[in-house]
Design an enzyme around this catalytic site. Structure first.
Site, PDB file in Angstrom:
ATOM      1  N   GLU A 169      -1.554   6.548  -5.183  1.00 51.42           N
ATOM      2  CA  GLU A 169      -1.914   5.941  -3.893  1.00 51.42           C
ATOM      3  C   GLU A 169      -3.278   6.419  -3.384  1.00 51.42           C
ATOM      4  OE1 GLU A 169       1.521   6.719  -1.379  1.00 51.42           O
ATOM      5  OE2 GLU A 169       2.806   5.454  -2.602  1.00 51.42           O
ATOM      6  N   ASN A 210      -1.492   5.013 -10.095  1.00 52.89           N
ATOM      7  CA  ASN A 210      -0.230   4.424  -9.633  1.00 52.89           C
ATOM      8  C   ASN A 210      -0.335   4.082  -8.151  1.00 52.89           C
ATOM      9  OD1 ASN A 210       2.634   3.894 -10.278  1.00 52.89           O
ATOM     10  ND2 ASN A 210       3.092   5.557  -8.836  1.00 52.89           N
ATOM     11  N   HIS A 246       7.308  -1.959  -4.937  1.00 50.18           N
ATOM     12  CA  HIS A 246       8.182  -1.899  -3.752  1.00 50.18           C
ATOM     13  C   HIS A 246       8.066  -3.232  -3.016  1.00 50.18           C
ATOM     14  CE1 HIS A 246       9.173   2.288  -4.281  1.00 50.18           C
ATOM     15  NE2 HIS A 246       7.886   2.610  -4.338  1.00 50.18           N
ATOM     16  N   GLU A 277       8.160   1.829  -9.881  1.00 48.16           N
ATOM     17  CA  GLU A 277       9.065   2.195  -8.775  1.00 48.16           C
ATOM     18  C   GLU A 277       9.726   0.961  -8.167  1.00 48.16           C
ATOM     19  OE1 GLU A 277       7.134   4.698  -5.835  1.00 48.16           O
ATOM     20  OE2 GLU A 277       5.965   5.769  -7.345  1.00 48.16           O
ATOM     21  N   ASP A 279      11.805  -1.623  -6.374  1.00 51.94           N
ATOM     22  CA  ASP A 279      12.987  -1.849  -5.535  1.00 51.94           C
ATOM     23  C   ASP A 279      12.673  -3.018  -4.609  1.00 51.94           C
ATOM     24  OD1 ASP A 279      11.428  -0.570  -3.566  1.00 51.94           O
ATOM     25  OD2 ASP A 279      12.771   1.147  -3.350  1.00 51.94           O
TER      26      ASP A 279
HETATM   27  C1  XIL Z   1       9.781   8.777  -1.912  1.00 53.06           C
HETATM   28  C2  XIL Z   1      11.159   9.330  -2.224  1.00 53.06           C
HETATM   29  O1  XIL Z   1      11.957   8.295  -2.731  1.00 53.06           O
HETATM   30  C3  XIL Z   1      11.776   9.907  -0.977  1.00 53.06           C
HETATM   31  O2  XIL Z   1      13.021  10.551  -1.280  1.00 53.06           O
HETATM   32  C4  XIL Z   1      10.834  10.911  -0.320  1.00 53.06           C
HETATM   33  O3  XIL Z   1      11.385  11.350   0.909  1.00 53.06           O
HETATM   34  C5  XIL Z   1       9.485  10.273  -0.085  1.00 53.06           C
HETATM   35  O4  XIL Z   1       8.972   9.747  -1.291  1.00 53.06           O
HETATM   36  N1  XIL Z   1       5.834   5.932  -3.428  1.00 53.06           N
HETATM   37  C6  XIL Z   1       5.954   6.995  -4.282  1.00 53.06           C
HETATM   38  C7  XIL Z   1       7.190   7.798  -4.302  1.00 53.06           C
HETATM   39  O5  XIL Z   1       5.061   7.208  -5.112  1.00 53.06           O
HETATM   40  O6  XIL Z   1       6.960   9.146  -4.631  1.00 53.06           O
HETATM   41  C8  XIL Z   1       7.915   7.716  -2.979  1.00 53.06           C
HETATM   42  O7  XIL Z   1       9.159   8.391  -3.116  1.00 53.06           O
HETATM   43  C9  XIL Z   1       8.105   6.286  -2.568  1.00 53.06           C
HETATM   44  C10 XIL Z   1       6.778   5.603  -2.400  1.00 53.06           C
END
Ligand code: XIL
Length: 360
Positions: A169, A210, A246, A277, A279
């Site tokens: 990020e 990422n 996401h 990641e 979802d």
């Molecule tokens: C999130 C985790 O899922 C949570 O449990 C934590 O509190 C915060 O981080 N992008 C990312 C991940 O790269 O590391 C994040 O994970 C979600 C967003």
């Protein structure tokens, strides 16, 4: 293999137009019912790493969760326990115990591991953020601290991590380098440094950029393309581009071909790509229409990956609604995962089964 992946994904893109249109309130159609009980990793075969983020606390306390991690996935990512605040809570005191437990489990399950994450602006230890804020840690010292962190952590897992999310990020939604302590204190060169240090500590790991909101072509993914090109021009060892994936049903999704076209730009530079990641959250409560839309969101991400030439890793950010970061981070939203809170398959799970089965 590639040809069948592409053809199947094309077919599915057309087929899924129908699967998202159930009558409101009617039971969800049993998409993928031809293979209801085949775990995702079995359907993925050798063509794809299919992974999940693993919640360490759930893994150690919940036997159903633990078993499912092993049977469904052939890759894992530590959801939190490889992050800096966990591995170095006190300055100079490294604690890889939780991460090591997941590494041992992965080995037992025959799973690859994605490392997550080395330089990020979140989940930093308090001693570090407070030290910078108070002026106790100056830029020179901070650079040394970042170097030490990367060498220590990557070195600890040397030879056992398939892909590392080195820089997480680092670009904001306007396509500018994100305003973080790293950029402010160290300048833009910290990104190249991070990759060089990681490569030095584990020359075989594939090193990734990422981020979220980079699944399709946008100002943000354009900025990543420019950054990747710039790094490669400087011979920085960057090997991959990860789109977190996401999604929220209320925002709509890219098409699979948009995701694939975006990934193709990075692949043209010589990079691998990955969905890291995935979802698909929704405004609660759930209903059949939202659950079908969710299936579509997961589907385009997987199909986009399968359509791309060098996307060999697709990871979901948790797999059951029983343990999800979403309700804690997005007020009023939830139900973002493939299985419900009782580990029952949702339409999204059936959809991924169907996509994988057709893509074989
Ligand atoms: C999130 C985790 O899922 C949570 O449990 C934590 O509190 C915060 O981080 N992008 C990312 C991940 O790269 O590391 C994040 O994970 C979600 C967003």
């Amino acid at each position: 293999m590639k040809v069948s992946r592409v053809a199947a994904a094309g077919l599915l893109a057309a087929a899924s137009l129908y699967s998202v249109l159930p009558a409101a309130g009617s039971p969800a159609p049993a998409a993928g019912s031809s293979s209801p009980d085949r775990p995702l990793r079995e359907l993925a075969g050798r063509q794809l790493l299919i992974g999940t983020a693993v919640d360490h606390a759930a893994y150690t306390s919940d036997a159903t969760y633990r078993a499912r991690v092993g049977t469904e996935f052939n890759s894992i990512t530590a959801e939190n326990v490889m992050k800096w605040e966990v591995v170095e809570p006190e300055r100079g005191q490294l604690d890889f115990s939780a991460a090591d437990e997941l590494m041992t489990a992965a080995r037992r399950n025959g799973q690859q591991v994605r490392g997550h994450t080395l330089v990020w602006h979140n989940q930093l230890p308090a001693w570090l953020t407070q030290g910078v804020e108070s002026g106790d840690i100056d830029a020179t010292e901070l650079r040394g601290i970042l170097r030490r962190h990367i060498i220590d952590e990557v070195g600890h897992f040397r030879g056992r991590i398939h892909q590392w999310d080195v820089a997480n990020e680092v670009i904001d939604d306007n396509g500018q380098l994100r305003d973080t302590i790293w950029l402010r204190e160290l300048g833009p060169g910290y990104i190249a440094d991070a990759f060089r240090w990681a490569h030095q500590a584990d020359p075989r790991a594939k090193l990734f950029l990422n981020d979220y909101n980079v699944e399709g072509i946008s100002a943000k993914s354009d900025a990543y393309l420019a950054l990747a090109r710039d790094l490669l021009r400087q011979r920085v060892p960057v090997h991959g581009f990860g789109a977190q994936g996401h999604y929220g049903v209320q925002y709509g999704f890219h098409s699979a071909s948009e995701v694939a076209a975006n990934f193709a730009r990075f692949e043209k530079l010589g990079l691998e790509t990955a969905v890291t990641e995935a979802d698909v959250r929704m405004i609660m409560p759930t209903d059949n229409v939202k659950l079908q839309a969710q299936a579509q969101g997961y589907s385009v991400l997987l199909q986009g990956c399968l359509l791309a030439r060098r996307c060999n890793s697709f990871t979901v950010w948790g797999f059951t609604d029983k343990y999800s970061w979403v309700p804690g981070w997005f007020e009023g939203e939830g139900a973002a995962n493939l299985l419900d809170e009782n580990f029952a398959a949702k339409p999204a799970y059936r959809e991924l089964q169907a996509v994988l089965a057709l893509a074989r």
